[in-house]
Design an enzyme around this catalytic site. Sequence first.
Site, short mmCIF file in Angstrom:
data_model
loop_
_atom_site.label_atom_id
_atom_site.label_comp_id
_atom_site.label_asym_id
_atom_site.label_seq_id
_atom_site.Cartn_x
_atom_site.Cartn_y
_atom_site.Cartn_z
CG ASP A 290 5.76 0.82 2.52
OD1 ASP A 290 4.96 -0.02 2.10
OD2 ASP A 290 5.41 1.91 3.04
C1 GLC Z 1 2.22 2.67 4.02
C2 GLC Z 1 2.02 1.85 2.76
C3 GLC Z 1 2.51 2.53 1.52
C4 GLC Z 1 2.35 4.03 1.66
C5 GLC Z 1 3.29 4.49 2.76
C6 GLC Z 1 3.18 6.01 3.00
O1 GLC Z 1 2.59 1.85 5.08
O2 GLC Z 1 2.51 0.52 2.75
O3 GLC Z 1 1.76 1.99 0.42
O4 GLC Z 1 2.68 4.68 0.43
O5 GLC Z 1 3.07 3.80 3.97
O6 GLC Z 1 1.95 6.31 3.56
#
Ligand code: GLC
Length: 733
Positions: A290
């Site tokens: 993430d």
């Molecule tokens: C964010 C979220 C995740 C998302 C990613 C890309 O921090 O935790 O769910 O898909 O970044 O935006």
Amino acid sequence: MKQKLILLCLFSLIQFSLFAQNGIIIYKQKDAPIEARIKDLMSKMTLKEKILQLNQYIGGYNNNANNIAELIRTIPPEIGSLIYFDADPVWRNSIQKKAMEESRLGIPILFGFDVIHGYRTVYPVSLAQACSWNPELVTQAAAIAAKEAKLSGIDLAFSPMLDVARDGRWGRVTEGYGEDPYTNAVFGVATVKGYQGKDLSDPYSIAACLKHYVGYSRSEGGRDYHSSEISRQSLWETYLVPFEACVKAGAASVMSAFNDISGVPASANHYTLTQVLKDQWKFDGFVVSDWGALTKLIAQGVAKDKKEAGLKAFNAGVDMDMYDNIYFEYLEELLNEKKISMVKIDDAVSRVLRVKFRLGLFDNPYTEIVSEHDRYLHPESKIIAQKLAAESMVLLKNNSKTLPIKSSVKQIALIGPIAKDTANIIGGWEGHGKSADVESIYEGMVKEFGKNVVLNYAKGCDFDSTDESGFREAVLAAAKSDLILVCVGEKLRWTGENASRSTLALPAIQEKLVFELKKTGKPIVLILSNGRPIELIRLEPQVDAIVEMWQPGICGGTALAQILSGKINPSGKLSITFPLTTGQIPIYYDMRQSGEPNSGKYQDIPTDPQYWFGHGLSYTTFEYGAIKLSSEKIKKTEKLIAQVEVSNTGDVAGRETVLWYISDPACSISRPMKELKYFEKKELARGEKLVFRFEIDPERDLSYTDENGNRILESGDFYVIINNQKTKFEIIE
Ligand code: GLC
């Protein structure tokens, strides 16, 4: 037969090697087996090219306030993946062209985006979708999202989110499918099917990305990004369940989570990422971290610096680094220091390439260019969005048949901050959804009631303030009306990422508005638009009916109005329990059995929640006959048929979902009081009787998973449970 197969494989390998001698490079051969193409390409790649495949940068404007993105880096043509926040396929193709023509090997870039509940045609938030108990409809909606995303340059959706959530204080409860592992599994699979279609290489298929792997929803106190204390037993029994189902359904990728799992961060957790996901489940796609999860390992106290964070994440099983740029900076150094292996690098790169080959990106790297008008918001797409919105809405209370609204009602007071809202009811993670596309409740009511009913609108108050100056106008509107619809709820950013709240209660001003309206003595229907369970202990007694409309996306206005008029009979049932007060958290239907079921109550409030998981009313009544079993005793290897006849004993047709639970009253471990194992939704005409059947497969439905992931089926008594009846049967050796 086996010999023939070996000969065939040998022949095809020789054939392709001949091709190679004729100068047609295997990895560019679209008919070559994908594994042969991967092998061939890997053999040609330099270490730097391999490492670049393991990085995901950003491209285009970033609208997620929690991820303040730096300026777009000069994007190297060899980059593995980009998060693409804009929706310009021409720009996207220009970047892809760089990769295909300016890089040495022409490896396509994988473009990802948060397609969560629609791309531009936004449908209900996931927590609401699960209340529809209609996975087929969710698959249709996801397929629409996939096509709109694909035509906008996206190959990878960062969803479905499969975090089994039982603490509504955690803002991301809205993004998953509720408190039950099985429900999350069914709707997660439905979404994977919608995105990935029959084949990943189909023209409008995109790759799914299962998130957040794993245990993120147990963030302590509902405080986002916090520690998750999860035993191995709970990990297997609850949090891994939907991920295993979706991996088995062929999901292309997985996203590792921010939280730590009892001290070992999910993004540095070899047990979950490699032993479980890759070794035990044989997952052959890739794991992307993430956003910033690698850097967070430092703050979490498991890495002294970025280099060590990269080392721990990579060796744990994170294949691709989202945004941190740590793999780009340190993997070569770590390899030279023999802290990571070339074998592991090759494994990670082959996983990324496998998804790209399966998507057909090497053979069709460019987005089909169609006009924006032809890309989005097709009428048939909005019909699906509206249908899902209607089926997701839940009739929570309906005293004295207040609903559907009677023809004698000539004036309706439409009151509250949600009544004309279009900016918030779309729901968080709205992707490229626009409030201009949203149909408000008011607009839906005008369409449905406008000819025969006078709508007296008053906002009454804002979402959260101390300003009561709007109450007077609201009370006046109510005074001249026959019925009050008071529309309250949450703002868009009160749920979603980094949106934890200490209470499930709505702001006091909204509750006060309802109390003021109650004084008028008119019948009141409470309309809720929210992304989490709401504390209703003070509001519920004030109103005659309650409709949970959730955050329905862009087509909720008419959906709600048609429920209120009775054109649609509501069929939603809650996918998450509504606690009576925040103080009851955690409370969920499949808690373990207490040693003192009749004690251990709160002294100050009732112990039961406001509404249990599975609660939902209809305008008709359904009567359940007695559960009938095909046998009272079966062997572990036999199947048991449970069935029940359901009658529509009311005045109108309606859809009923039968939720089939099992319980195991005496097991080697204490199991949940009951566990949902199957559900079926059917339409019953007035007076119609239908049989609902559940074919119990003991291994699948009655076993439990121990702390090592072993499925264990024990003999003994079990119960099958529906509604308020339970029937015993026995499993014998
Ligand atoms: C964010 C979220 C995740 C998302 C990613 C890309 O921090 O935790 O769910 O898909 O970044 O935006």
